[in-house]
Scaffold this motif. Structure first.
Motif, PDB file in Angstrom:
ATOM      1  N   GLU A   1       0.848  -1.201   0.000  1.00 51.75           N
ATOM      2  CA  GLU A   1       0.000   0.000   0.000  1.00 51.75           C
ATOM      3  C   GLU A   1       0.877   1.243   0.000  1.00 51.75           C
ATOM      4  N   TYR A   2       0.487   2.232  -0.809  1.00 57.75           N
ATOM      5  CA  TYR A   2       1.172   3.530  -0.865  1.00 57.75           C
ATOM      6  C   TYR A   2       0.256   4.581  -0.240  1.00 57.75           C
ATOM      7  N   LYS A   3       0.816   5.418   0.610  1.00 62.08           N
ATOM      8  CA  LYS A   3       0.052   6.493   1.243  1.00 62.08           C
ATOM      9  C   LYS A   3       0.793   7.809   1.030  1.00 62.08           C
ATOM     10  N   PRO A   4       0.172   8.813   0.409  1.00 55.87           N
ATOM     11  CA  PRO A   4      -1.179   8.789  -0.169  1.00 55.87           C
ATOM     12  C   PRO A   4      -1.229   8.143  -1.551  1.00 55.87           C
ATOM     13  N   SER A   5      -0.096   8.084  -2.257  1.00 51.96           N
ATOM     14  CA  SER A   5      -0.103   7.564  -3.618  1.00 51.96           C
ATOM     15  C   SER A   5       1.323   7.215  -4.001  1.00 51.96           C
ATOM     16  N   LYS A   6       1.464   6.343  -4.999  1.00 53.28           N
ATOM     17  CA  LYS A   6       2.800   6.037  -5.518  1.00 53.28           C
ATOM     18  C   LYS A   6       3.327   7.160  -6.397  1.00 53.28           C
ATOM     19  N   PHE A   7       2.487   8.152  -6.656  1.00 51.33           N
ATOM     20  CA  PHE A   7       2.908   9.320  -7.435  1.00 51.33           C
ATOM     21  C   PHE A   7       3.053  10.499  -6.475  1.00 51.33           C
TER      22      PHE A   7
ATOM     23  N   ASP B   1      -2.690  21.277  -3.150  1.00 52.15           N
ATOM     24  CA  ASP B   1      -3.623  20.298  -2.595  1.00 52.15           C
ATOM     25  C   ASP B   1      -4.172  20.832  -1.281  1.00 52.15           C
TER      26      ASP B   1
ATOM     27  N   THR C   1       6.479   9.908   1.206  1.00 54.11           N
ATOM     28  CA  THR C   1       5.510   8.887   0.822  1.00 54.11           C
ATOM     29  C   THR C   1       5.654   7.703   1.764  1.00 54.11           C
TER      30      THR C   1
ATOM     31  N   PHE D   1       7.848   3.818  -7.132  1.00 53.73           N
ATOM     32  CA  PHE D   1       7.024   5.018  -7.019  1.00 53.73           C
ATOM     33  C   PHE D   1       7.695   6.137  -7.813  1.00 53.73           C
TER      34      PHE D   1
ATOM     35  N   GLN E   1       3.431  13.915  -5.370  1.00 53.28           N
ATOM     36  CA  GLN E   1       3.265  15.244  -5.930  1.00 53.28           C
ATOM     37  C   GLN E   1       3.758  16.337  -4.988  1.00 53.28           C
TER      38      GLN E   1
END
Length: 560
Positions: free
Chosen positions: A195-201, A356, A208, A309, A203
């Motif tokens: 699991e990636y938090k919040p995302s594997k991208f 964001d 991460t 990521f 920004q």
């Protein structure tokens, strides 16, 4: 009349142990060195020349008697011509005790059987030391059966003295081998266990978080190993383990923080090993135990997974800082509308919440002297929420100080000090670590934020605030009381430069001027690369004092 001595030898073949005698024992397996010691056994004279019970090397027995002085009269004087005799004989072709009533249970049980040799000596009355030595086929002392000795056996005139000695033959060393063979299974990452938090991208420049869940079929403890692939451009920080959770189904979830330095693809490898204890009770990988079994082709007991990521933004290694050395809701002060603009612009700048607006913000209220300005944390929270930032959490500074895990979930932290100086060294060190190692954005506010409380253990607030305290809390200026809103106000003026904290998404407050009715720490900027955004002054007659109030620090601009 001359007396006689019978020496009767029995051999007991027992596993282990040392020489033992019914009347005397000897732990010495050696025998006196003499020509007789090496004389071979005369096969023609022996009726039994092998150990028919135990597999030993014995083939005969040597008897030695030597006259000595008795301990008690009448033969307590050393004999003038002591008698010494040595005889070698074979074993009898029967066992003791056999059917001989005189030997049953003396000392052996009537149902036992022991090979033995017997030798009769006709001797002068007196005391004698007796030694019996088992011999091998070459006439040398046995390597396997022990010598037996008995001292001062008394021979009386006209009587036969009978003694039984025991020569012990230890058994061959033996022990049990109980082999238990267990079956072990490799640990496995769970399906959907990454699991990636919040995302594997990525920004933003906030770390991460990557979590991996694994389970061992046998329930063994697990060790996770995280490494950046050599093909990656290089992480700015991490992977750093931030949490480890034991789940109800027996699986383990471990999470790490990683932070990119530049844009691009980053590759990670995570391995999970099952663990057990070695012979020294140290927890080791089961792979190490497999290697000790000397089977090099069967030593793997792990699972591995390649992770990836993407960094969407280049990041500095430290977070930004805005220091506002005044109480935000003081009246007179900055006011609600301009305070909202200053608050939101500062939060936007420290960690790009303008990109964001849902990024989390933690507002920490200093608990030292909270009776002064008790409503300031809520005032700041309301200004931020009115500006559109909805994820604003608040907490009181914990007793004992902030811990890093209190701050990890948040991209931005606002420490609101109210009207008293920081008094907890743990909080000071945690805020430094959060900003300088994790890269979190930090806002510090309060009209005593530039100095630490006496006895706090904090040597200097400058590394945190980038303000150099001038040892004056500003409660008196030019001989006038400038404290508690009693009418002697400082004049605060924000700078006119185009910095985003002054001219940002929530409004342009460049050049803003307003009165401030409470004390202000007398401080100057540290001149380490921070940007001056506003100051305050007080004058009375020919006297005037000045202090820096708002500074912004971008780590990219700091002096090396």
């Amino acid at each position: 009349m001359r007396s006689r001595l019978i020496a009767l030898l029995t051999l007991s073949l027992l596993a282990g142990g040392v020489s033992a005698c019914a009347d005397a024992t000897s732990d010495d397996a050696s025998s006196p060195s003499s020509k007789a010691d090496q004389a071979p056994i005369d096969e023609a004279k022996l009726s039994l020349t092998t150990d028919t019970i135990g597999d030993t090397d014995i083939a005969g027995m040597r008897f030695e008697v030597e006259q000595v002085a008795c301990s008690n009269p009448p033969f307590d004087q050393a004999p003038q011509n002591p008698v010494s005799q040595t005889k070698t004989t074979d074993f009898e072709d029967m066992y003791l005790p056999g059917e001989l009533d005189g030997f049953k249970d003396q000392p052996y049980d009537s149902d036992s059987k022991h090979i033995f040799a017997d030798q009769f000596f006709y001797l002068p009355a007196g005391c004698y030391d007796v030694t019996t030595t088992p011999l091998n086929a070459k006439g040398a002392a046995s390597d396997e059966c022990r010598q037996a000795e008995k001292s001062e056996i008394r021979v009386k005139d006209g009587e036969t003295t009978e003694r039984q000695l025991i020569n012990q033959c230890p058994g061959a060393p033996r022990g049990g081998l109980d082999v238990v063979s267990t079956v072990n299974h490799e640990p496995e990452f769970q399906v959907d266990g990454i699991e990636y938090k919040p995302s594997k991208f990525a920004q933003s420049c906030w770390p991460t978080q990557v979590c991996a869940t694994a389970k061992d079929p046998d329930g063994d403890p697990l060790e996770f190993v995280w490494e950046e692939s050599s093909s990656s451009p290089g992480l700015l920080s991490g992977p750093d383990v931030v949490s480890r959770t034991e789940n109800q189904d027996g699986s383990i979830t471990e999470c790490v923080d990683i932070k990119q330095e530049d844009t691009g693809r980053y590759d990670l490898n995570v391995e999970v090993y099952d663990l057990a204890f070695d012979d020294n009770q140290n927890m080791v990988r089961i792979e190490e135990l497999l290697q000790q079994q000397e089977e090099p082709g069967n030593t793997r007991s792990r699972d591995d997974q390649e992770l990836r990521f993407y960094g969407q933004k280049a990041c500095p290694d430290q977070g930004k800082t805005v220091t506002i050395a005044m109480v935000m809701d003081n009246s007179p002060g900055v006011g609600a509308s301009d305070g909202r603009a200053l608050s939101r612009n500062a939060v936007d700048w420290i960690n790009d919440t303008s990109i964001d607006p849902n990024e989390d913000i933690l507002l920490v209220a200093e608990t030292n002297g909270r009776s002064e300005h008790p409503n300031t944390p809520q005032w700041v929270k309301t200004r931020l929420e009115n500006s559109g930032l909805t994820n604003v959490d608040t907490m009181a500074e914990p007793q004992g100080g902030l811990e890093l895990n209190d701050l990890r979930p948040y991209q931005n932290v606002w420490f609101e000090g109210g009207g008293f100086p920081m008094d907890d060294k743990q909080t000071f060190e945690t805020l430094l670590q959060y900003r300088d190692q994790i890269g979190g954005g930090l806002i510090l506010s309060g009209d005593d934020i530039a100095h630490a409380a006496s006895g706090s253990g904090i040597a200097d607030m400058e590394p945190l605030t980038f303000l150099e305290y001038q040892n004056d809390n500003g409660a008196i200026a030019c001989g006038r009381t400038t404290d508690n809103n009693q009418g002697n106000n400082y004049s605060v003026q924000l700078d006119s430069n185009n910095h985003p904290v002054l001219n940002g998404s929530e409004g342009d407050i460049r050049g803003l001027q307003f009165p401030y009715g409470n004390d202000l720490d007398r401080s100057i900027r540290a001149q380490e690369g921070e940007t001056f955004l506003g100051g305050a002054g007080f004058s009375s007659g020919q006297c005037s004092v000045d202090t820096d109030v708002v500074v912004a620090t971008d780590p990219a601009n700091l002096a090396p």
